[in-house]
Design an enzyme around this catalytic site. Structure first.
Site, short mmCIF file in Angstrom:
data_model
loop_
_atom_site.label_atom_id
_atom_site.label_comp_id
_atom_site.label_asym_id
_atom_site.label_seq_id
_atom_site.Cartn_x
_atom_site.Cartn_y
_atom_site.Cartn_z
N GLY A 10 1.18 12.54 4.60
CA GLY A 10 1.70 11.41 5.36
C GLY A 10 2.93 11.74 6.18
N SER A 124 11.68 1.99 -2.06
CA SER A 124 11.91 1.35 -0.77
C SER A 124 13.04 0.35 -0.85
CB SER A 124 10.62 0.62 -0.35
OG SER A 124 10.85 -0.26 0.72
N THR A 126 12.82 -2.40 0.30
CA THR A 126 12.21 -3.73 0.12
C THR A 126 12.45 -4.26 -1.30
OG1 THR A 126 10.09 -2.70 -0.46
CG2 THR A 126 10.41 -3.36 1.84
N TYR A 148 3.85 -5.35 -1.42
CA TYR A 148 4.25 -3.94 -1.29
C TYR A 148 5.56 -3.68 -2.02
CZ TYR A 148 6.50 0.13 0.79
OH TYR A 148 7.18 1.31 0.97
N LYS A 152 6.62 -1.42 -5.62
CA LYS A 152 7.69 -0.42 -5.73
C LYS A 152 8.64 -0.79 -6.86
CE LYS A 152 6.62 2.33 -2.27
NZ LYS A 152 6.20 3.73 -2.51
N ARG A 230 18.78 -3.19 11.39
CA ARG A 230 18.27 -2.35 10.32
C ARG A 230 18.98 -1.00 10.31
NH1 ARG A 230 16.73 -6.65 9.45
NH2 ARG A 230 14.62 -7.42 8.97
N ASP A 294 11.20 -11.97 7.14
CA ASP A 294 12.18 -11.07 7.77
C ASP A 294 13.59 -11.64 7.59
OD1 ASP A 294 10.45 -9.15 8.58
OD2 ASP A 294 10.54 -9.62 10.72
#
Length: 346
Positions: A10, A124, A126, A148, A152, A230, A294
């Protein structure tokens, strides 16, 4: 002895393989190629002049994965394999839970069986959920807001429980912020399918003419220009963070989480402006509605990684933009065809 890299074909995995090989490590790569391409590994070998074994297998297939442990003396694991699209995880949560969590369980069971208890896990940012307290340090409350991110977070908790059950485990949980950029050769980069989920490949595909315009999701946040902020980190800096984390887990035991980011936030419009400035290419855009979930601002406090791993991001925003553009211009169709003279980089 070798380092097993799951998901090594990846975007982040291929760059990590380059850094590992250049540092003298032996590696073994497993990747089911569901969102990657074996061409990236051919280019890793070309760039490094090093060979390694690659197995196109799924972590969910215990028998296939166990054959890798039987054939190789694995010393440690860098675990990057997993489904990764936030939006898709909202619409297909069971697929994400089954793939990411079950695959990690199979991997850790085999590691335990073969006495391999050193792992660097690709987590992550997140896992921090909607926290708008910035900069974000590793000790803020955790609470992912999508499937997702929850996978994690659950894998992080599973690995903490592993260490509780057996203090010999040595685990680094790497919480990535927003990786962008590409290898400076233009040979490795991010290869999304369809309309990209991430900002920089979206920008470069608009700039190269593959997409008509960039969609900017919201301009009414409490930020300098109203667009989301970000923490963007060059993928090569991120890859080098894995080496530092690997050195840590090889030398110690325990479990620790580390932010991998620059500690600097950029808005979407600042990124567009920087890209246009360093490449000379125009990026038309349209403001659309915010995406559900978001948040306005998210950037890291990376001081723990500097203090405990000796790692600091080195590459600035100009280099991130130029390397992204070099990858896009040399590879307009991703890993399909390489056009070294396709068009000028700047």
């Amino acid at each position: 002895m070798a380092i097993l890299v799951t998901g090594g074909a990846g975007y982040i995995g291929s760059h990590t393989c380059v850094e590992l090989l250049n540092a003298g490590y032996e590696i073994v790569v497993v990747d089911n190629l569901s969102n990657s391409c074996s061409e990236s590994l051919r280019r890793v070998k070309e760039l490094t002049g090093r060979d390694f074994e690659f197995y196109p297998i799924n972590l969910l297939n215990r028998q296939d994965l166990e054959s890798v442990f039987r054939q190789h003396r694995i010393e440690a694991v860098i675990h990057l394999a997993g489904l990764k699209a936030v939006g898709e995880s909202v619409s297909l949560p069971l697929r994400y839970y089954h793939n990411n969590i079950s695959g990690s369980i199979v991997l850790c069971e085999l590691m335990q069986e073969y006495a391999v208890k050193k792992i660097v896990f690709s987590s992550s940012a997140t896992v921090y959920g909607t926290s708008e307290s910035v900069p974000i340090s590793e000790n803020v409350p955790l609470g992912a807001t999508n499937a997702y991110g929850r996978t994690k977070l659950m894998i992080e908790e599973m690995m903490r429980d592993l260490h509780v059950s057996d203090a010999a485990w040595s685990i680094a949980l790497l919480r990535y912020f927003n990786p962008i950029g590409a290898h400076s050769s233009g040979r490795l980069g991010e290869n999304p399918n369809g309309i990209p989920n991430n900002l920089m490949p979206y920008i470069t595909q608009v700039a190269v003419g593959e997409l008509e315009e960039l969609q900017i999701y919201g301009n009414d946040y409490s930020t300098l220009d109203g667009t989301g902020v970000r923490d963007y980190i060059h993928v090569v800096d991120l890859a080098r963070g894995h080496l530092k984390a690997l050195e840590k887990v090889m030398a110690t035991s325990g479990v620790e989480a580390y932010n991998l980011g620059t500690g600097q936030g950029y808005s979407v419009l600042e990124m567009v402006s920087a890209f246009e400035r360093v490449t000379g290419r125009s990026v038309p855009y349209k403001i659309t509605a915010r995406r559900p979930g978001d948040i306005g601002m998210c950037y890291s406090d990376p001081t723990k990684a500097e203090r405990e791993l000796g790692w600091v991001a080195q590459k600035g925003i100009d280099e991130m933009c130029l390397d992204s553009w070099r990858w896009q211009t040399y590879n307009p169709q991703g890993y399909g065809i390489f056009h070294y003279e396709s068009q000028p980089v700047i």
